[in-house]
Scaffold this motif. Structure first.
Motif, PDB file in Angstrom:
ATOM      1  N   TYR A  76     -46.499  39.521 -16.915  1.00 49.42           N
ATOM      2  CA  TYR A  76     -47.640  38.667 -16.602  1.00 49.42           C
ATOM      3  C   TYR A  76     -48.040  38.815 -15.130  1.00 49.42           C
ATOM      4  O   TYR A  76     -49.215  39.004 -14.808  1.00 49.42           O
ATOM      5  N   ALA A  77     -47.053  38.725 -14.241  1.00 48.98           N
ATOM      6  CA  ALA A  77     -47.349  38.809 -12.806  1.00 48.98           C
ATOM      7  C   ALA A  77     -47.957  40.156 -12.454  1.00 48.98           C
ATOM      8  O   ALA A  77     -48.906  40.247 -11.658  1.00 48.98           O
ATOM      9  N   ARG A  78     -47.429  41.220 -13.066  1.00 47.91           N
ATOM     10  CA  ARG A  78     -47.951  42.548 -12.779  1.00 47.91           C
ATOM     11  C   ARG A  78     -49.411  42.674 -13.211  1.00 47.91           C
ATOM     12  O   ARG A  78     -50.244  43.191 -12.469  1.00 47.91           O
ATOM     13  N   LEU A 103     -51.034  30.820 -19.560  1.00 47.88           N
ATOM     14  CA  LEU A 103     -50.084  31.812 -20.074  1.00 47.88           C
ATOM     15  C   LEU A 103     -49.010  32.236 -19.079  1.00 47.88           C
ATOM     16  O   LEU A 103     -48.101  32.976 -19.449  1.00 47.88           O
ATOM     17  N   GLY A 104     -49.089  31.822 -17.835  1.00 43.30           N
ATOM     18  CA  GLY A 104     -48.160  32.353 -16.844  1.00 43.30           C
ATOM     19  C   GLY A 104     -47.212  31.335 -16.261  1.00 43.30           C
ATOM     20  O   GLY A 104     -47.461  30.133 -16.274  1.00 43.30           O
ATOM     21  N   GLY A 105     -46.092  31.854 -15.772  1.00 42.70           N
ATOM     22  CA  GLY A 105     -45.203  31.061 -14.961  1.00 42.70           C
ATOM     23  C   GLY A 105     -44.044  30.404 -15.670  1.00 42.70           C
ATOM     24  O   GLY A 105     -43.101  29.953 -15.033  1.00 42.70           O
ATOM     25  N   GLY A 106     -44.063  30.355 -16.983  1.00 40.98           N
ATOM     26  CA  GLY A 106     -42.985  29.663 -17.677  1.00 40.98           C
ATOM     27  C   GLY A 106     -42.328  30.467 -18.769  1.00 40.98           C
ATOM     28  O   GLY A 106     -41.828  29.900 -19.733  1.00 40.98           O
ATOM     29  N   PRO A 139     -56.414  35.513 -25.116  1.00 47.00           N
ATOM     30  CA  PRO A 139     -57.412  34.946 -24.203  1.00 47.00           C
ATOM     31  C   PRO A 139     -58.851  35.153 -24.652  1.00 47.00           C
ATOM     32  O   PRO A 139     -59.689  34.260 -24.490  1.00 47.00           O
ATOM     33  N   MET A 140     -59.169  36.301 -25.244  1.00 46.48           N
ATOM     34  CA  MET A 140     -60.539  36.530 -25.712  1.00 46.48           C
ATOM     35  C   MET A 140     -60.892  35.631 -26.889  1.00 46.48           C
ATOM     36  O   MET A 140     -62.084  35.363 -27.133  1.00 46.48           O
ATOM     37  N   LEU A 141     -59.891  35.138 -27.607  1.00 47.09           N
ATOM     38  CA  LEU A 141     -60.158  34.241 -28.731  1.00 47.09           C
ATOM     39  C   LEU A 141     -60.562  32.840 -28.268  1.00 47.09           C
ATOM     40  O   LEU A 141     -60.923  32.007 -29.089  1.00 47.09           O
ATOM     41  N   THR A 142     -60.519  32.585 -26.975  1.00 45.60           N
ATOM     42  CA  THR A 142     -61.060  31.329 -26.452  1.00 45.60           C
ATOM     43  C   THR A 142     -62.576  31.401 -26.283  1.00 45.60           C
ATOM     44  O   THR A 142     -63.214  30.377 -26.050  1.00 45.60           O
TER      45      THR A 142
END
Length: 291
Positions: A40-42, A64-67, A137-140
């Motif tokens: 994710y970070a990359r 989606l990030g960090g956890g 994400p595109m499904l949002t």
């Protein structure tokens, strides 16, 4: 939907009749959660300025990030509130009819597993990072969500008419490896690109591939590379126009496909709108991250 061999022909033990399984989020190891965070970070260092706004907005909306690996029981209510979709886990690549049925009913199928640390840069079978970070994400975006549902509804008809290969090319060159015009330039939206550190740069900036304007019949006649960077990427003008072009009776489209031949991945036609006439240097060197 994929050209890879299906892992199973019938639902394996532990899977429901519709092939879904529990994510079993608590069973992920700390190393697996760290693998997600690394990936994710990359990607989030690479994608700003390269990925389209709808994708970036979707990552923020879904948190989606960090956890570590997202817990689908927490992610799905957020996604459902936006477009009515949800993510369901399956034990492997599923038969086409199962895939289409899930899409037609606003369910996106995802692998449950995450790649090993020695597979950060390439994985043949899609894992939960590709599926959830790359696709969801595109499904949002309501228009893209409608496009995906329509694709699912059209899948069974394509199979009955012997046009499944052609329909698969539409998925490949949009959902997996699509580019989009935005903010005066070209941006990424395909899941196979936005989930790959190397292809995120190659697809936009390398001189090797062609970048051509999207045309429905052209795309459905064009073969593709399944195990390497693409030789051609197609650029849609907008998600709204992609939805409008494809929300139609495909009967005449399938009839038109019979009137002309197929095209190799590197071909440029006189009728193409050319954003970039690629050198094809990468493919000529043998591909697979050739130096």
């Amino acid at each position: 939907m994929s050209d890879f061999e299906h892992v199973f022909d019938t639902p394996p033990p532990g899977a429901a009749a519709d092939w879904t399984i529990s994510q079993n989020w608590r069973a992920y190891t700390e190393e697996e959660h760290q693998t997600w965070d690394i990936l994710y970070a990359r990607q989030m260092e690479i994608l700003p300025g390269r990925a389209c706004e709808a994708f970036l907005k979707g990552t923020r909306a879904l948190d989606l990030g960090g956890g570590g690996i997202p817990d689908l029981s927490l992610l799905n209510p957020r996604l459902k509130a936006l477009t009515g979709w949800e993510v369901v886990c399956v034990p492997g690549l599923v038969p086409d009819a199962v895939f289409f049925d899930h899409l037609a009913n606003k369910r996106f199928v995802s692998g449950q597993f995450i790649r090993r640390r020695d597979q950060l840069d390439y994985l043949q079978e899609p894992d939960i990072f590709h599926d959830v970070f790359g696709h969801v994400p595109m499904l949002t975006d309501p228009d893209f969500a409608d496009y995906m549902q329509a694709y699912g509804r059209g899948g069974q008809r394509a199979a009955s008419l012997g046009k499944l290969d052609n329909l698969a090319r539409l998925y490949w060159y949009t959902v997996e490896f699509g580019l989009i015009e935005e903010a005066g330039g070209v941006r990424l939206f395909g899941a196979g690109i936005v989930s790959s550190a190397t292809e995120s740069v190659f697809a936009l900036e390398d001189p090797s591939p062609n970048r051509l304007g999207f045309d429905l019949l052209r795309v459905m006649r064009t073969r593709y590379r399944i195990d390497d960077f693409q030789q051609t990427y197609f650029v849609i003008p907008s998600v709204e126009e992609l939805k409008a072009v494809t929300l139609r009776d495909f009967g005449p489209v399938y009839a038109a496909l019979d009137q002309d031949g197929e095209h190799d991945p590197e071909t440029i036609l006189a009728t193409d709108r050319v954003f970039t006439r690629g050198t094809q240097a990468y493919a000529r060197k043998g591909g697979r991250f050739a130096a």
